[in-house]
Design a protein around this motif. Sequence first.
Motif, short mmCIF file in Angstrom:
data_model
loop_
_atom_site.label_atom_id
_atom_site.label_comp_id
_atom_site.label_asym_id
_atom_site.label_seq_id
_atom_site.Cartn_x
_atom_site.Cartn_y
_atom_site.Cartn_z
N LEU A 123 85.72 14.88 -1.49
CA LEU A 123 84.47 15.51 -1.16
C LEU A 123 84.39 17.09 -1.00
O LEU A 123 83.59 17.60 -0.37
CB LEU A 123 84.16 15.05 0.48
CG LEU A 123 84.43 13.37 0.41
CD1 LEU A 123 83.92 12.94 1.90
CD2 LEU A 123 83.05 12.80 -0.43
N ALA A 124 85.41 17.61 -1.36
CA ALA A 124 85.60 19.08 -1.37
C ALA A 124 84.68 19.87 -2.38
O ALA A 124 84.30 19.60 -3.21
CB ALA A 124 87.03 19.56 -1.89
N SER A 125 84.05 20.95 -1.54
CA SER A 125 83.31 21.69 -2.10
C SER A 125 84.04 22.74 -3.39
O SER A 125 85.24 22.97 -3.00
CB SER A 125 82.14 22.58 -1.20
OG SER A 125 82.98 23.27 -0.52
N SER A 126 83.34 23.47 -3.92
CA SER A 126 83.66 24.54 -4.71
C SER A 126 84.77 25.57 -3.98
O SER A 126 85.78 25.81 -4.05
CB SER A 126 82.90 25.30 -5.80
OG SER A 126 82.31 24.18 -6.68
N ALA A 127 83.67 25.82 -2.84
CA ALA A 127 84.40 27.07 -1.99
C ALA A 127 85.83 26.31 -1.48
O ALA A 127 86.68 27.08 -1.16
CB ALA A 127 83.56 27.15 -0.88
N GLN A 128 85.61 25.03 -0.81
CA GLN A 128 87.03 24.32 -0.33
C GLN A 128 88.22 24.33 -1.30
O GLN A 128 89.32 24.55 -1.09
CB GLN A 128 86.77 23.08 0.26
CG GLN A 128 85.86 23.07 1.59
CD GLN A 128 85.34 21.82 1.95
OE1 GLN A 128 84.93 21.01 1.37
NE2 GLN A 128 85.41 21.57 3.26
N ASP A 175 93.28 26.45 -3.38
CA ASP A 175 93.92 26.95 -4.43
C ASP A 175 94.83 28.21 -3.91
O ASP A 175 95.93 28.58 -4.11
CB ASP A 175 93.35 27.32 -5.77
CG ASP A 175 92.64 26.15 -6.43
OD1 ASP A 175 93.40 25.37 -6.33
OD2 ASP A 175 91.69 26.35 -7.28
N GLU A 176 94.08 28.90 -3.12
CA GLU A 176 94.59 30.32 -2.59
C GLU A 176 95.79 29.97 -1.57
O GLU A 176 96.93 30.54 -1.39
CB GLU A 176 93.38 31.14 -1.75
CG GLU A 176 93.83 32.46 -1.21
CD GLU A 176 94.61 33.34 -2.10
OE1 GLU A 176 95.42 34.16 -1.50
OE2 GLU A 176 94.12 33.24 -3.22
#
Length: 225
Positions: A48-53, A58-59
């Motif tokens: 359910l992760a958004s692109s921002a999440q 990744d960071e």
Amino acid sequence: MADDDSMPSDSPSFSSIAEKLNPIDSKERSDLVQKVLRLAACTSRGRLASSAQNSMMDELVLQLESVNPNMQPMESDLINGEWKLIYFTKAATSSSPLAPLLETQRLIEFGDITQTIDFDKSLLTQEAKIVGFPGVFGSVVTSAKITPVGPERMEVVLENTQVKGDSLLRRIDLSALDINLPIGDLYQRVRGKSPETYIDTYYLDESLRVSRDKRGNLYVFMKEV
């Protein structure tokens, strides 16, 4: 000067010495692990992760990899054991052995997905629990031969996949259902070679493992106790 053989067996490891010399790294590592666990928990294994999440994860793992306490994961006993997948991110324009499994969650609901690594037996076993298809319960078990080919990399050769039944609507017993698919043999007949891939592990501690496959897909695992 005493030789190396005279060193006591309970001598502190390189990583434990590093912990004492770099308490800041230890604190930073602990904080990053907690952030990774919280993000994984609130995104349903990344499904359910958004692109921002995904970008945030990744960071976080890049920061975590920079304070990795085990720089040669394939040579550490910590790599062995049962690991539960807690986060998966598919790289752009990429696929992976796990990707199709995860993407079918629109039709099939999966429970825990675990990997058991045993380098003594050169074996990786991956099991995905099916908790709804709809009303069908069981598991998909894939086995693979693994070989360390560097300090961070293991070569993976898929061998077979089993589909095991449990029950239908939790009433009809399907325990006799056990379909064994010789994936390795089938692939070799069609493609003329074994289905090989590799997995790189860039972070490893007693409870968390961060790995990437040859296509750049990210996997975060938590060790089962």
